[in-house]
Design an enzyme around this catalytic site. Structure first.
Site, mmCIF file in Angstrom:
data_model
loop_
_atom_site.group_PDB
_atom_site.id
_atom_site.type_symbol
_atom_site.label_atom_id
_atom_site.label_comp_id
_atom_site.label_asym_id
_atom_site.label_seq_id
_atom_site.Cartn_x
_atom_site.Cartn_y
_atom_site.Cartn_z
ATOM 1 N N HIS A 269 -5.760 5.338 4.722
ATOM 2 C CA HIS A 269 -5.309 6.673 4.281
ATOM 3 C C HIS A 269 -6.143 7.154 3.106
ATOM 4 O O HIS A 269 -6.868 6.376 2.460
ATOM 5 C CB HIS A 269 -3.817 6.641 3.916
ATOM 6 C CG HIS A 269 -3.526 5.906 2.627
ATOM 7 N ND1 HIS A 269 -2.546 6.281 1.753
ATOM 8 C CD2 HIS A 269 -4.093 4.800 2.074
ATOM 9 C CE1 HIS A 269 -2.511 5.452 0.729
ATOM 10 N NE2 HIS A 269 -3.426 4.544 0.903
ATOM 11 N N CYS B 169 -5.142 13.521 2.886
ATOM 12 C CA CYS B 169 -4.468 12.632 3.839
ATOM 13 C C CYS B 169 -4.434 13.206 5.256
ATOM 14 O O CYS B 169 -4.827 12.552 6.226
ATOM 15 C CB CYS B 169 -3.071 12.283 3.347
ATOM 16 S SG CYS B 169 -1.915 13.686 3.288
ATOM 17 N N HIS C 296 2.954 13.000 2.872
ATOM 18 C CA HIS C 296 1.794 12.122 3.006
ATOM 19 C C HIS C 296 1.779 11.509 4.403
ATOM 20 O O HIS C 296 2.825 11.289 5.020
ATOM 21 C CB HIS C 296 1.846 11.009 1.951
ATOM 22 C CG HIS C 296 0.583 10.187 1.890
ATOM 23 N ND1 HIS C 296 -0.641 10.713 1.591
ATOM 24 C CD2 HIS C 296 0.367 8.854 2.110
ATOM 25 C CE1 HIS C 296 -1.553 9.765 1.611
ATOM 26 N NE2 HIS C 296 -0.958 8.614 1.937
#
Length: 382
Positions: free
Chosen positions: A357, A291, A345
């Protein structure tokens, strides 16, 4: 508008990647299902073969134990047979010796009698009987022969009795030897039958082992087919994603006409070009991302350096209210505490409540809604 196009792109991805309940059984999904069913059947077949082999191996152990027992029984019979044979030979030898002694005992009596009686004619015998001295001498000789004959007869009787006893013993020894020989033969036949059973069991085990190897090869082939089909499907899926991401990238410059330009637009455009690339932990391109690796490389294209860590990316610029998000802004998920590691994240906002993402292991770079329970805020890198 560009944001509307991105929303449509997300819907298109969902529709493209979803597998309808009534999917064509002859299509890729159906082929994979068939291949997996073959794998399951081969695995069950292999399990049965392995169970048969284990049972055969246990049976072989039992047969080998039987062979060892019968071999030792045969060895014991051979020992007893040799003993019976030696006893028979000893009795036979003693019997022959006794018979020789009987013959030797006969000879003196026969010799004396032959000598005494051979020297007397009928007239001499008559004359000796008429004269006193002659008669007395003749009777003495006769008495001596009688005594000698009686002694010799007694000795011969003893020897004859011994011969009779030994003859009986030899008969018994011969019978014992014959019995031991028969039992030794039976033991030999039992041993050979057991050995033949072991050989047959080993042959069957070899067949089972060969069959197991063949089933294993077929199982490996079935598994390989599943993997090839799965890889082919994944390649087709990623190819579709790359095609769609390219189309999205070609239309992305429309943001400039709507006032969405600058570094955020550049970062968002580049991030959309990475759709379909696999998530790999700690990766930062070019073929795979995690990420924070994806957002770092996206903003790097916009001329802003970020660390490969959500903890510092959270502090990379001013925090932006969710209702004021623009394409390129970073959206974070987790918990806001003194420990930056609780933010776990990050995604890159592209408009209409969507982000691009790199989700997790086993997944690919994709578009998803930002509305998650663990959404904690956003940053606009500077």
């Amino acid at each position: 508008m560009a944001s509307g196009h991105i929303a449509g792109l997300a819907c298109g991805l969902i529709l493209t990647l979803a597998v309808p309940a009534g999917a064509d059984p002859g299509g890729p999904a159906g082929k994979i299902a068939d291949a997996r069913e073959q794998v399951r059947a081969r695995a069950q077949e292999l399990g049965r073969a392995q169970a048969d082999y284990a049972a055969a191996k246990a049976r072989l152990a039992e047969l080998n134990a039987d062979v060892e027992r019968l071999v030792e029984a045969y060895n014991g019979r051979l020992v007893m047979l040799r003993s019976a044979e030696e006893a028979y030979d000893q009795v036979t030898e003693r019997l022959e010796q006794a018979r020789g002694e009987v013959e030797e005992a006969r000879k003196p009596v026969a010799a004396v009698a032959a000598q005494r009686y051979a020297n007397l004619s009928v007239s001499d015998m008559g004359l000796a009987m008429l004269t006193g001295d002659g008669f007395n001498g003749f009777m003495q000789q006769a008495d001596m022969l009688s005594q000698l004959g009686s002694q010799q007869a007694a000795s011969m009787q003893n020897l004859t009795d011994t011969e009779t006893v030994l003859d009986i013993v030899r008969t018994q020894a011969a019978s014992a030897y014959t019995e031991q020989a028969e039992q030794a033969e039976q033991a030999r036949l039992a041993k050979e039958a057991a050995a033949a059973a072991v050989a047959e069991q080993e042959r069957q085990m070899a067949e089972i082992e060969q069959a197991t190897e063949e089933i294993t090869r077929r199982l490996d082939a079935a598994r390989s087919r599943v993997e090839r089909l799965r890889q082919a499907r994944e390649e087709r899926r990623q190819s579709r994603l790359r095609t769609m991401s390219t189309r999205a990238a070609l239309k992305a410059p429309a943001w400039a006409a709507t006032g969405v330009a600058g570094p955020g637009g550049v970062a968002a455009t580049w991030a959309l070009q990475q759709l379909g690339k696999p998530y790999v932990w700690a990766a930062a391109g070019p073929g795979s991302f995690d990420c924070s690796g994806l957002t770092m490389r996206a903003w790097e294209r916009a001329g802003i350096d970020l660390d490969h860590w959500t903890g510092t990316q959270w502090q990379s610029g001013p925090h932006v209210p969710v209702e004021q998000l623009q394409p390129g802004d970073l959206v974070f998920f987790g918990r806001v505490t003194s420990d930056p590691g609780t933010i776990h994240h990050v995604g890159l906002y592209i408009g209409r409540g969507l982000m691009v993402h790199a989700p997790q292991t086993g997944d690919v770079v994709r578009i998803a809604p930002i509305w998650r329970p663990d959404l904690v805020g956003a940053t606009r890198p500077t």
